[in-house]
Scaffold this motif. Sequence first.
Motif, short mmCIF file in Angstrom:
data_model
loop_
_atom_site.label_atom_id
_atom_site.label_comp_id
_atom_site.label_asym_id
_atom_site.label_seq_id
_atom_site.Cartn_x
_atom_site.Cartn_y
_atom_site.Cartn_z
N VAL A 78 -1.64 2.75 -0.73
CA VAL A 78 -2.69 3.43 0.03
C VAL A 78 -2.56 3.12 1.52
CG1 VAL A 78 -5.19 3.54 0.42
CG2 VAL A 78 -4.28 3.47 -1.91
N ALA A 79 -2.30 1.85 1.85
CA ALA A 79 -2.14 1.48 3.26
C ALA A 79 -0.95 2.20 3.88
CB ALA A 79 -1.96 -0.04 3.36
N THR A 80 0.12 2.32 3.13
CA THR A 80 1.31 3.03 3.62
C THR A 80 1.01 4.51 3.82
OG1 THR A 80 2.77 1.47 2.48
CG2 THR A 80 3.72 3.58 3.13
N ALA A 81 0.31 5.11 2.87
CA ALA A 81 -0.05 6.53 3.00
C ALA A 81 -0.90 6.76 4.24
CB ALA A 81 -0.79 6.99 1.75
N LEU A 82 -1.83 5.86 4.52
CA LEU A 82 -2.69 5.99 5.69
C LEU A 82 -1.84 6.01 6.97
CD1 LEU A 82 -5.97 4.00 6.30
CD2 LEU A 82 -4.35 4.36 8.13
N LEU A 83 -0.89 5.08 7.08
CA LEU A 83 -0.07 5.01 8.29
C LEU A 83 0.88 6.20 8.40
CD1 LEU A 83 0.82 1.21 8.59
CD2 LEU A 83 -1.04 2.50 9.64
N LEU A 84 1.40 6.67 7.28
CA LEU A 84 2.27 7.84 7.31
C LEU A 84 1.51 9.08 7.76
CD1 LEU A 84 4.41 7.34 4.07
CD2 LEU A 84 5.16 7.08 6.44
N VAL A 85 0.28 9.23 7.28
CA VAL A 85 -0.55 10.36 7.70
C VAL A 85 -0.83 10.27 9.19
CG1 VAL A 85 -2.85 11.41 7.51
CG2 VAL A 85 -1.60 10.75 5.44
N ALA A 86 -1.20 9.08 9.67
CA ALA A 86 -1.51 8.90 11.08
C ALA A 86 -0.30 9.21 11.96
CB ALA A 86 -1.98 7.46 11.34
N THR A 87 0.88 8.74 11.57
CA THR A 87 2.09 8.99 12.34
C THR A 87 2.44 10.47 12.36
OG1 THR A 87 2.93 6.80 11.72
CG2 THR A 87 4.53 8.37 12.59
N THR A 88 2.30 11.12 11.22
CA THR A 88 2.59 12.56 11.12
C THR A 88 1.64 13.37 12.00
OG1 THR A 88 3.42 12.30 8.86
CG2 THR A 88 2.80 14.51 9.55
N VAL A 89 0.35 13.01 11.97
CA VAL A 89 -0.64 13.71 12.80
C VAL A 89 -0.33 13.50 14.28
CG1 VAL A 89 -3.07 13.73 13.49
CG2 VAL A 89 -2.46 13.68 11.07
N TYR A 90 -0.02 12.28 14.65
CA TYR A 90 0.25 11.95 16.06
C TYR A 90 1.42 12.77 16.61
CZ TYR A 90 1.64 9.23 20.15
OH TYR A 90 1.99 8.85 21.42
#
Length: 247
Positions: A78-90
């Motif tokens: 879950v923590a990894t998914a959160l950071l991947l989503v944030a990086t993709t959005v950025y």
Amino acid sequence: MTAVAEDATTGTADAPRDRTLLLSALGVPLGTLAFLGDELPETAGRIVLTLTSNGFAWGTAALVAGYLVRRARRAPLVATALLLVATTVYYGLILVVSRRWSGATLEDGSSADVHGLLSIARAAGFWLLLSVGAGLMFGSLGHFIRNGPRHRSSAAAGLAFGMLAAEGLYQLSHDYYWPVTNDFVRAIVVSNAVTVVLSLVVTVVLAASRRARGSWWAYLGSAVAAGGLGTVLWGLVDAVRGTGFGG
């Protein structure tokens, strides 16, 4: 009665899944705020970036996500998914909204857009890869702080402090920031000092919030060791960024 029991069972099973989706979706505002920090004027941008676009901010998001997820195997995912989503959005916002990759020209007068896109792609790939490593680490640490045995839980909290404060400690270790000679340097020093203090606050609060009593000596020893290790590791990250590969 059977229908009620089945509904209750389904609701229990769906609850962790709903929390997983919610925590992963928090990457959207995290990535958006980081993007806005880049676009805001100097003072306002520095404040927003201190809270949303550095190792502390993104690491804290992953750490808290891991702390909130009860299942040991699911927490780092879950923590990894959160950071991947944030990086993709950025990087998606950079690509579509600010378009900072476009408009430049080469020495011969031709467009440098292709080079700009390649630079964005390299940076995005680097930070996506780093997001996987950081997400797995912070997600596991967050879960262990909440559920681990007394001394190991406290040591995990200390390790989390070192990793969260690593960027700030690394920046503050640079000789060229001392003595502070102007407002620009002062803003950098203050923002990095704030991330170190906030790293301490976050990890102490998480360690103190668990039901079982922790060991502050284990926390302190781990925090000191991890602070040194984290500073070295962030130096390596900064070296990669200096080559232009990490943006």
